[in-house]
Every structure is written in structure tokens, then in C-alpha cells.
Design a protein around this motif. Structure first.
Motif, short mmCIF file in Angstrom:
data_model
loop_
_atom_site.label_atom_id
_atom_site.label_comp_id
_atom_site.label_asym_id
_atom_site.label_seq_id
_atom_site.Cartn_x
_atom_site.Cartn_y
_atom_site.Cartn_z
N GLU A 121 0.85 -1.19 0.00
CA GLU A 121 0.00 0.00 0.00
C GLU A 121 0.89 1.24 0.00
O GLU A 121 1.69 1.45 0.91
CB GLU A 121 -0.90 0.00 1.23
CG GLU A 121 -1.92 1.12 1.25
CD GLU A 121 -3.03 0.93 0.22
OE1 GLU A 121 -3.63 1.94 -0.20
OE2 GLU A 121 -3.30 -0.24 -0.16
N ASP B 205 1.70 5.05 0.47
CA ASP B 205 1.23 6.24 1.19
C ASP B 205 1.60 7.47 0.34
O ASP B 205 2.65 8.08 0.53
CB ASP B 205 1.88 6.31 2.57
CG ASP B 205 1.30 7.45 3.41
OD1 ASP B 205 0.37 8.14 2.93
OD2 ASP B 205 1.80 7.68 4.52
N PHE B 206 0.73 7.80 -0.58
CA PHE B 206 1.02 8.86 -1.55
C PHE B 206 1.26 10.20 -0.87
O PHE B 206 2.16 10.96 -1.24
CB PHE B 206 -0.14 8.97 -2.54
CG PHE B 206 0.07 9.97 -3.64
CD1 PHE B 206 0.85 9.67 -4.75
CD2 PHE B 206 -0.51 11.23 -3.56
CE1 PHE B 206 1.05 10.60 -5.76
CE2 PHE B 206 -0.31 12.17 -4.57
CZ PHE B 206 0.47 11.85 -5.67
N THR C 49 0.38 0.96 -11.13
CA THR C 49 0.73 0.15 -9.97
C THR C 49 -0.19 -1.07 -9.87
O THR C 49 -1.26 -1.11 -10.48
CB THR C 49 0.64 0.98 -8.68
OG1 THR C 49 -0.67 1.54 -8.57
CG2 THR C 49 1.67 2.10 -8.69
N LYS D 278 -4.24 2.10 -8.54
CA LYS D 278 -4.58 3.42 -8.00
C LYS D 278 -3.58 4.51 -8.36
O LYS D 278 -3.90 5.69 -8.27
CB LYS D 278 -4.68 3.33 -6.47
CG LYS D 278 -5.78 2.41 -5.97
CD LYS D 278 -5.79 2.38 -4.45
CE LYS D 278 -6.89 1.45 -3.92
NZ LYS D 278 -6.90 1.40 -2.43
N HIS D 279 -2.39 4.12 -8.75
CA HIS D 279 -1.34 5.11 -9.01
C HIS D 279 -0.65 4.81 -10.34
O HIS D 279 -0.77 3.71 -10.88
CB HIS D 279 -0.31 5.12 -7.87
CG HIS D 279 -0.90 5.40 -6.53
ND1 HIS D 279 -1.32 4.40 -5.68
CD2 HIS D 279 -1.14 6.57 -5.89
CE1 HIS D 279 -1.80 4.93 -4.57
NE2 HIS D 279 -1.71 6.25 -4.68
N ASP E 36 -1.36 10.07 -8.40
CA ASP E 36 -2.57 9.46 -7.84
C ASP E 36 -3.68 9.60 -8.87
O ASP E 36 -4.09 10.71 -9.21
CB ASP E 36 -2.95 10.18 -6.54
CG ASP E 36 -4.09 9.48 -5.81
OD1 ASP E 36 -4.79 8.66 -6.44
OD2 ASP E 36 -4.31 9.77 -4.62
N LYS F 239 -6.54 11.74 -8.01
CA LYS F 239 -6.29 13.17 -7.83
C LYS F 239 -5.16 13.60 -8.77
O LYS F 239 -4.11 14.07 -8.33
CB LYS F 239 -5.91 13.47 -6.38
CG LYS F 239 -6.99 13.11 -5.36
CD LYS F 239 -6.51 13.39 -3.94
CE LYS F 239 -7.56 13.01 -2.92
NZ LYS F 239 -7.08 13.26 -1.52
N ASP G 255 -3.45 17.01 -8.53
CA ASP G 255 -2.50 17.31 -7.45
C ASP G 255 -1.05 17.26 -7.94
O ASP G 255 -0.15 17.70 -7.22
CB ASP G 255 -2.68 16.32 -6.29
CG ASP G 255 -3.94 16.61 -5.49
OD1 ASP G 255 -4.59 17.63 -5.79
OD2 ASP G 255 -4.27 15.82 -4.59
#
Length: 711
Positions: free
Chosen positions: A4, A6-7, A550, A554-555, A570, A573, A576
């Protein structure tokens, strides 16, 4: 389970909103096509200012209307001559054709009493007849254009003189009037004379012809290089014939407008010297006698300059011979400045286009015990596949059955059949330079093609262009809508294609110039196949290259090659911007792909070295080097050692695979894991490598990782 990410805890990557560079702005302006009209435009501006300062009331509305009315027929003749010159010919008969067309119009109107539309048709036919004669002799028969049009000039002038002398008295004494005839000759629409509207309309049509129509492209191709045009399948002689015919039609229209305005002709001066006046205007506008170039706007600027200068000096009371002397001297000055500007423009562009900046990739991190001098070159033992049968497989990809696909330098997608990988066949011919490859949910190959965009290929070999442009950058002087160097891609679960345009300023043949410049010239794009829309996700990235979704979907990982780092976006988002997933790499990262253990493989196209790292911190040195040193002697990154890094799901380097300094795999740009083996490709290689991976999942495949085994 994939790690997982942590962006939010990752450091942000600074991305400039726009690139500030006076040199770049100058280079982009110099690269514009309209810049060639700078000197003619400045000359026109000087003439306008000079007239305004010396002649009171010259630019009054009434005088401007009068000037526009009398300039229309001359402007049309200049446009006609432009078409002939663009196709590589010349027409000395435009003055004689103009006079004969005017006579035909007056004869049909006053002697034959024909309606005005019929007069127009017959006048156009008369002009076209002269143009057709020139086209047959100079085009279809291949005789010299100069002698051909000189002959028609003399012949048509003699016919005009004989006909005019016989009918001049009757034409002059005719009392016929017609509202439409007078409207064409004297009336105005929106305060602009009808003749001027005709000139504007024809100029617009000629502009569209040269820019948008195949016939216009054929004219420019024939004028630029007849031999190449013939080899390209263009009917050269027919194109020349039609160009002369079209020019004759336009001259016929000019003669019709002249007849409607003057309602009389003079054997002594109608059309006399018009060919030289038109040639002068054309030369001033184009900066010389330039075949293969169709620029009606520039030519009309030259015509306006000559017309106003001549008219103003005559109105000022100067003698005709003095006017000719002054105009000749002024034209020589204009042409001298214009020619020198055109000759030095490309030199100035070349000296300002490359604008290096400081590029600091930082120290190498996370490579303790993993550098090439600290490990055995495990890639030296890779099995070589299809040696000599592929050329520049920048990316490799395998389907669920293990068949291998790669791009080829000649613009093909090759299929190398499993399990022996000895059968190489052409899946599809694209015509560009295929780079990154990916399978979509339906099992079709989507590829980035440098210079062409994003292309989809079916297993039957059908080729479809998905996109070749995106929205223009807000602060860009240069039109960067075209996707110049589509590099690598990956496909999201919803079918959205994420891909990189590595550099907006350089073609694939000059990608090394982007490294020497070091500026953020690239961008990350996305394409939605459902809507067909392409948008820019993030602009002004430093050579964005490899793209990988990924494992959790999600990324998005994006290699920033010259920064020696990997960025992460991300997908929820995207606005961002990117963060830094991994930095301080020992080489220049290229493609990124998934690994079976939840990590990722990163290809290193070349290795950093202390000398070149220092060079990248001195932009002035790089600028002088590119100006004064032959390209073969430029300092550059070490591309002779290929390598692959293995990173875990959180961006930590856990292993490295290096090639030996003597090969066999040099510039490694891609790798794909498939059923326990790693397949390696390189943009400069003529082979593909396969390395068995210890402890890897022997059932894991890339397509199953993305779309499942039941796809």
C-alpha cells in the motif's frame, strides 16, 4: 498482496506552470512560417509611415476606397503569377492576357450587347485560353516556360492591338449602360469596392488551395522538386498545365474588372509593363523568385508596398523616370535586407533553439552493493533471441500464450512465436517508429509511435490511429498540439490510456538534444478510447518516459529520464501533480513494468558518470559544445552498459541486473517478466534477451496481471 503506497507522505515534485526562456521564445518565433514576411511587412510599414508624414489626406476614407478600387486588377494578376511561379514556371504574358481579356469584355458588352454574366464567362474563357496555351506548350509539351510565355506575350499583344484598333471607335462611342455593369465597376459593399472584394475572395481561395487542397500541395511539390514529385506519383505535366490554366482564369477576371471600371481601353498602355510590375511585387513579397512556395498574404504585402509607393510618388508630381529610379533603388534595399534575413534566420534559429539549464539529478541513492563494479554481470548469461532479425526493439511484450511482440525500426510490429522464438513475422506495418507497447482488455496492441501518436493494432494486423494531438499549452508560443514523441504507455482498468510525450521540441532522431538542454519539455497525456478525447494530465516534465500502472491500479509510475527519478501520480487526484517515488538512480530510467512479486522492473538506458553529471550543471558549457564541437565528439551519458533495477512496491531498490561492458545487451530500454523469465529489449539492439529468474512465479503473466486469466 501489493504494498500500500502512502502517496501523501511522498515528497512533491516541482512542476513549473510554464517555462520562462527568452531564447526559447525567440526560437519559437523564428520557427514560425509567418516570420519570413517580417521584412516585407516592415517595408510596407515604413512606406505607410513615410506617406502619412509627407502627404496630407492620403489615407482619407475616400482616397483609400479609390486606391482599393484601382488596385484590385493588379492584385489579381500578382496572385495569378504566384500560382505559376509556385509550380516552377513563369508567365510573361500576363500583361498581354490582361489587355486582351479587357478587350473581350468591352467587345462583348458594347458590340455584341451580351448580358453581363455572359460577358464575364466569355472574358474568363479568353483569359483561360491564353493560360491553356501556355500550359499546353510549357506543361504538357515540356517546352521552356520563359520562351513559351515570351512568345504568347508577343502574339497576344499583337492580336490585341489589331482587334482594339479595329473596334476602338465603336466601343468608345457606345452608349449602352447596365446597372450590374456599373455596380461591378463603381459601387461599394460595406464601403469596400466590389473589385476589392473580388481580390479578397480570390486571395482567400488561393490561400486555402495551397494550405488545404491536394491540387495546391501538388503545385508546391512540383515547384519544389519536379523529379521527387514525379516519383511520388504526382502528374507533373498535368499539374503545370492546370496551374497555367488557373492563372489565366484569374487574369481574365482582372481584365473583366478593369473593363467594367474604365469602360474603355488604350492600345498604347493597357497591360503594358504589368508583368514586370507583378514580378517585382512577387519578388519583394517572397524575397526572391522562389518556386514551390505559395504565400498569397506575403505576396499581397509586396504588391501593396510597390503599389502605394508608386502611386504616392506619382501623385507627388515626380517625373516617371525618377519614380522608376527611386522605386528600383528602394526595392534593391528591401530585397537585400530581406534576403540576408532569410539566409541568417536559420542560423539564428539554430543558435538559439537549444537553451540549456542547470540539471542536477542529485547523488546516487540506495545502490550500496548493487553497482556494476560490485556485482557480476548476470545479463551476460542471457539467452539471445531473434539475433539479427529485429532492429531496435525499444519495447517488448508477451501475450498469454507467450508469443513475443516488439516494434522495429522500419515501422513494423513484429511477432516472434513461442515457444522457440525462431519464427519472426510481421504483424502490422505502421510506417512510424513504434516504441512503447501495451495490451488492452480485448487483446489488441496499443503502441506509442514517435512522430505519429497513439496507434492500436489488432491481431489481424489492422491499424487504427487513436490520437495524434492534444490541447495546446496555454503559455506556448509554438503550436504544441501535435504529439511529437509518444514514448510509453499503460492502460487503466477503465480502458483509459496513459502515455508520455517525452519531448515537445525534438524528434526521435534528436532526442539527445533534449538531454543536453535539460528543460522540462515533456508531458503526461491520457486518451479515452470511448470518447476519443485526449488531454494533458501534467505538462512541463523532464523527459517523461516509461509508464506503469501500480498493481492496485490506484497510481501511475512515470520515469523522468534525465532527472534519474521515478514520479508517481494518484489517479484519483491527477490535478495534485506528481510526487517522487524514487530518486537518485544510477542511470537513466526508461520503461517500467510490473514484477510477479508485487514490485517493478526499471530499465536503465544508460549509466551516469561524474564527468557528465558535472557537465549537466553547466549550461553555458553545453551550449558552447553544441555550437563548436562536432556531434560525434559531444560529451554524453554512458550508453554502453545496460541494466535493469528491481524495486519493491514501495520504491526501494532490491536488486540489479547488469550487462557486461562488451555486451551482448547494451542500451536496455525495456523488460517484461513472463512465466519466470525476463525478456529484454533495447532501442539500439538487433536482438532480444531472455534471462531465467530464480524464485519468480512461473505462472505469472503480464496480461493476467492487468485483465485476469479469463480475458
Amino acid at each position: 498482496m501489493p504494498a500500500e503506497i502512502d502517496f501523501a507522505s511522498l515528497p512533491r515534485q516541482h512542476v513549473p506552470l510554464f517555462v520562462v526562456s527568452p531564447r526559447r521564445i525567440l526560437a519559437d518565433i523564428l520557427a514560425k512560417g509567418w516570420i519570413e514576411s517580417t521584412i516585407p511587412f516592415l517595408a510596407l510599414l515604413c512606406v505607410l509611415i513615410g506617406i502619412a508624414l509627407t502627404t496630407d489626406g492620403y489615407f482619407s476614407p475616400a482616397n483609400l476606397q479609390n486606391l482599393a478600387q484601382y488596385a484590385a486588377d493588379g492584385g489579381l494578376v500578382v496572385l495569378a503569377l504566384l500560382i505559376v511561379v509556385a509550380v516552377g514556371g513563369i508567365d510573361l504574358s500576363v500583361g498581354s492576357n490582361f489587355a486582351m481579356s479587357a478587350f473581350v469584355a468591352l467587345y462583348c458588352f458594347h458590340i455584341l450587347n451580351l448580358p453581363v454574366p455572359a460577358v464575364l464567362v466569355l472574358t474568363l474563357a479568353a483569359g483561360a485560353a491564353v493560360g491553356m496555351t501556355n500550359g499546353i506548350v510549357a506543361g504538357l509539351l515540356g517546352c521552356g516556360a520563359l520562351l513559351t510565355t515570351l512568345g504568347t506575350m508577343i502574339t497576344v499583344r499583337a492580336l490585341f492591338a489589331l482587334a482594339a484598333q479595329a473596334e476602338l471607335v465603336e466601343i468608345s462611342t457606345s452608349s449602352r449602360t447596365d446597372d450590374l455593369w456599373d455596380w461591378i465597376g463603381f459601387e461599394k459593399f460595406l464601403a469596400v469596392p466590389i473589385g476589392a472584394w473580388c481580390l479578397i475572395a480570390v486571395a482567400a481561395l488561393v490561400f486555402v488551395m495551397f494550405r488545404q487542397l491536394r491540387f495546391g500541395w501538388h503545385i508546391l511539390a512540383v515547384g519544389g522538386n519536379r523529379k521527387a514529385a514525379r516519383h511520388g506519383g504526382i502528374p507533373v505535366r498535368t499539374t503545370i498545365f492546370l496551374a497555367y490554366l488557373l492563372a489565366g482564369l484569374i487574369v481574365g477576371l482582372a481584365g473583366f474588372l478593369f473593363a467594367a471600371r474604365q469602360n474603355s481601353i488604350s492600345v498604347a498602355d493597357t497591360g503594358i509593363g504589368m508583368e514586370f510590375f507583378a514580378l517585382t511585387a512577387l519578388v519583394v513579397g517572397l524575397g526572391g523568385f522562389v518556386p514551390g512556395k505559395g504565400s498569397p498574404v506575403t505576396v499581397l504585402i509586396g504588391f501593396t508596398t510597390i503599389y502605394l509607393l508608386n502611386n504616392a510618388m506619382i501623385n507627388a508630381g515626380f517625373r516617371g523616370d525618377f519614380v522608376q529610379f527611386c522605386m528600383g533603388a528602394i526595392i534593391i534595399v528591401i530585397l537585400t535586407i530581406d534576403v540576408r534575413f532569410r539566409k541568417n534566420r536559420h542560423r539564428l534559429l539554430a543558435s538559439s533553439y537549444l537553451d540549456p539549464i542547470v540539471l542536477d539529478a542529485g547523488p546516487v541513492e540506495g545502490m550500496r552493493g548493487l553497482m556494476p563494479d560490485e556485482m557480476a554481470p548476470r545479463l551476460k548469461g542471457a539467452e539471445i533471441l531473434a539475433s539479427g532479425r529485429v532492429d531496435g526493439p525499444e519495447d517488448v511484450i508477451l501475450d498469454a500464450e507467450g508469443n513475443l511482440y516488439c516494434g522495429n525500426r522500419n515501422g513494423c510490429i513484429l511477432k516472434i512465436a513461442a515457444p522457440t522464438y525462431s519464427d519472426v513475422s510481421v504483424l502490422a506495418k505502421i510506417g512510424g517508429r513504434p516504441l512503447g507497447l501495451a495490451f488492452d482488455r480485448e487483446g489488441r496492441i496499443v503502441t506509442c509511435v514517435a512522430g505519429m501518436g497513439l496507434i492500436r493494432v489488432t491481431m489481424a494486423g489492422d491499424v487504427e490511429l487513436l490520437t495524434d494531438e492534444t490541447s495546446r499549452s496555454l503559455f506556448s508560443v509554438q503550436d504544441d498540439t501535435a504529439i511529437r514523441m509518444a514514448d510509453d504507455l499503460d492502460i487503466g482498468p477503465d480502458g483509459t490510456i496513459y502515455f508520455t510525450d517525452a519531448t515537445k521540441r525534438y524528434d526521435i532522431e534528436n532526442w539527445g538534444m533534449d538531454l543536453l538542454e535539460g528543460r522540462p519539455n515533456g508531458r503526461l497525456l491520457s486518451h479515452d478510447p470511448k470518447s476519443g478525447k485526449t488531454r494533458t494530465i501534467c505538462d512541463n516534465l523532464v523527459f517523461p518516459n516509461g509508464v506503469c500502472l501500480t498493481h492496485d491500479g490506484k497510481h501511475l509510475l512515470v520515469a523522468s529520464t534525465w532527472n534519474c527519478s521515478i514520479l508517481i501520480f494518484d489517479l484519483a487526484k491527477l490535478s495534485d501533480g506528481p510526487r517522487i517515488f524514487l530518486k537518485g538512480l544510477p542511470g537513466y530510467p526508461d520503461n517500467i513494468n510490473r514484477a510477479s512479486d508485487g514490485g517493478y522492473w526499471v530499465a536503465l538506458a544508460g549509466m551516469r558518470n561524474p564527468l557528465f553529471d558535472r557537465v549537466l550543471k553547466h549550461p553555458g558549457l553545453r551550449r558552447r559544445m553544441t555550437r563548436r564541437v562536432p556531434p560525434t565528439n559531444w560529451l554524453f551519458g554512458n550508453l554502453n552498459i545496460g541494466g535493469v533495477l528491481k524495486i519493491d512496491g514501495l520504491g526501494k531498490i532490491v536488486d540489479a541486473l547488469w550487462d557486461a561492458s562488451d555486451g551482448p545487451l547494451y542500451m536496455i530500454t525495456s523488460m517484461r517478466e513472463h512465466e519466470g523469465s525476463l525478456f529484454l529489449g533495447g532501442v539500439t539492439n538487433d536482438k532480444i534477451g531472455r534471462l531465467a529468474l530464480e524464485g519468480a512465479n512461473a505462472r505469472w503473466t503480464g496480461p493476467a496481471s492487468y485483465w485476469g486469466r479469463d480475458r
